[in-house]
Design a protein around this motif. Sequence first.
Motif, PDB file in Angstrom:
ATOM      1  N   LEU A   1      69.583  43.308  48.919  1.00 34.20           N
ATOM      2  CA  LEU A   1      68.142  43.548  48.451  1.00 34.20           C
ATOM      3  C   LEU A   1      67.277  44.224  49.674  1.00 34.20           C
ATOM      4  CD1 LEU A   1      67.797  39.979  47.329  1.00 34.20           C
ATOM      5  CD2 LEU A   1      67.429  42.068  45.948  1.00 34.20           C
TER       6      LEU A   1
ATOM      7  N   LYS B   1      65.835  47.951  48.764  1.00 30.13           N
ATOM      8  CA  LYS B   1      64.479  47.708  48.079  1.00 30.13           C
ATOM      9  C   LYS B   1      63.745  48.904  48.468  1.00 30.13           C
ATOM     10  CE  LYS B   1      62.096  46.700  52.540  1.00 30.13           C
ATOM     11  NZ  LYS B   1      62.037  45.520  53.476  1.00 30.13           N
TER      12      LYS B   1
ATOM     13  N   GLN C   1      62.043  37.995  48.262  1.00 31.23           N
ATOM     14  CA  GLN C   1      62.305  39.649  48.651  1.00 31.23           C
ATOM     15  C   GLN C   1      61.067  40.500  48.249  1.00 31.23           C
ATOM     16  OE1 GLN C   1      64.955  41.025  50.095  1.00 31.23           O
ATOM     17  NE2 GLN C   1      63.771  42.930  49.955  1.00 31.23           N
TER      18      GLN C   1
ATOM     19  N   VAL D   1      63.672  45.426  42.569  1.00 27.84           N
ATOM     20  CA  VAL D   1      64.456  44.211  42.875  1.00 27.84           C
ATOM     21  C   VAL D   1      64.251  43.096  41.714  1.00 27.84           C
ATOM     22  CG1 VAL D   1      64.444  44.798  45.419  1.00 27.84           C
ATOM     23  CG2 VAL D   1      63.078  43.058  44.472  1.00 27.84           C
TER      24      VAL D   1
END
Length: 495
Positions: free
Chosen positions: A149, A153, A180, A185
């Motif tokens: 992630l 991102k 996150q 995502v």
Amino acid sequence: MKFISTRGNDTATGAEAIVRGIASDGGLFVPEYFPQVTAEELAQMLPMSYAERAATILHKYLGEYDFEGLKAACEKAYAQFEGGDAAPLVKIDSSLYMLELFHGPTCAFKDLALTLLPYLLRKGCDIAGIEKDVLILVATSGDTGKAALEGFKDAPGVKIMVFYPNDGVSKMQKLQMATQEGNNVAVVAVKSNFDDCQSAVKAIFTSEACKEELFEKGYLLSSANSINFGRLAPQIAYYFSAYLDLVSSGQIEAGEKVNFAVPTGNFGNILAAYYAKRMGLPVGKLVCASNKNNILTDFMRTGVYDRRREFYKTMSPSMDILISSNLERLLFELSDRNPVRIKLRMDKLKEDGVYEIYDEERAALSELFYADFCGEDETVETIYEFFEEYQYPMDTHTACAMYAAANYTEKTKDKDTPMVVVSTASPYKFPQDVMYALTGNDIKDSFKAIKHLNLTTAMKPPKSLAKLRDKPVRFHTVADKDKLYAEVVRFADEK
Ligand SMILES: *Cc1c(COP(=O)(O)O)cnc(C)c1O
């Protein structure tokens, strides 16, 4: 260089292997041969930075990627590591070293590959002439998810969705993922264990119908799991770099053998060590350490891989795995690259839950590896005793490797060959368990545990974990294991 499937019915260029993640016959992509690093080349790598060493190793496999581009990407990726060195080697005792791989953005060794994978993938699309957006699916036992992630991102032309077992990751790991940031995502908790998450994701990857539907929606599927060669390749580099650091600091002479002990789950990290050995690095024994889920230990000792057993949740969750995907790549080599045999065994594992290898393969296996496992009590004791003796705090996964390494040294009386224990996570990533091991105190709150760990060990907490406390939770979805594809479709349709 060409890449071939372990199951015999697919080939790809390096760029294609990375973009596609898994072969269309369900097998894993492996290089057609192992490129060699000669003693001369090793000597030339001595004065290089970590990034340059990594680019040199990567370029041996990925010839279509230009070297300067790779080097710049490695420099950018590894500049994100705290302390200025992505893979520092720490001397603990006369022939004992720690290879610290946890100084990256998410405090686990997955960062070494996942800070670089976005470049390998984007560039791979360019090289392979792919104009679609990429949809990355990840099954995680905790650390891969967050590292992927973070790596992807807001990357242009990419969406990433992560599945983790709802009750199978640590509080800190869950918080890392649920908070996150990024516009591309999604994170989904699954009501099951890691093996089911991994199987569900693999099933989507190998389903023509799923691939087609997503293709029509404008996406090409890819994987950031360690089945992707783009994950494996950057990991090979730190074995070379650790060796070079031993030589350049005068601890060993060039050409001397070094042992490595690796805490193992999906067999990606230790497989990279094996690849390094096949490329010519003077590697002695590879110590394969498991936790209470000791299927690999049994396999290496008996030649029988039997997943029909209880699954345990342990304090080293990133190793709570019964199906070690990357073992397929090792089996391929042990069988003298016999794809028919590999396919039979993998089918047998799927259908009967068990397969057995031949005696000569087992003999080759025990030549290469020493296998051992570390129970929960032993994990706690190892962390405690090691801190008492060396004032060095380690995380629960690393403790498994340390325990196995100590057993190996004890059994073989091999005290002269340097042993490098691969430290895969910061102790701050599992602060409650580490505090319990060090003091016997059960601290409920993760952030309190971080503070106490800092007071007890004087080790500096990583910045990224301390910041988590104030971040809002963005993802709340909990899904049944057979509903994951619906989540993927919903995410693909989101603007
Ligand atoms: C992923 C992970 C492991 C296991 O590595 P594999 O490559 O899956 O064998 C060990 N320790 C930590 C901290 C991890 O995150």
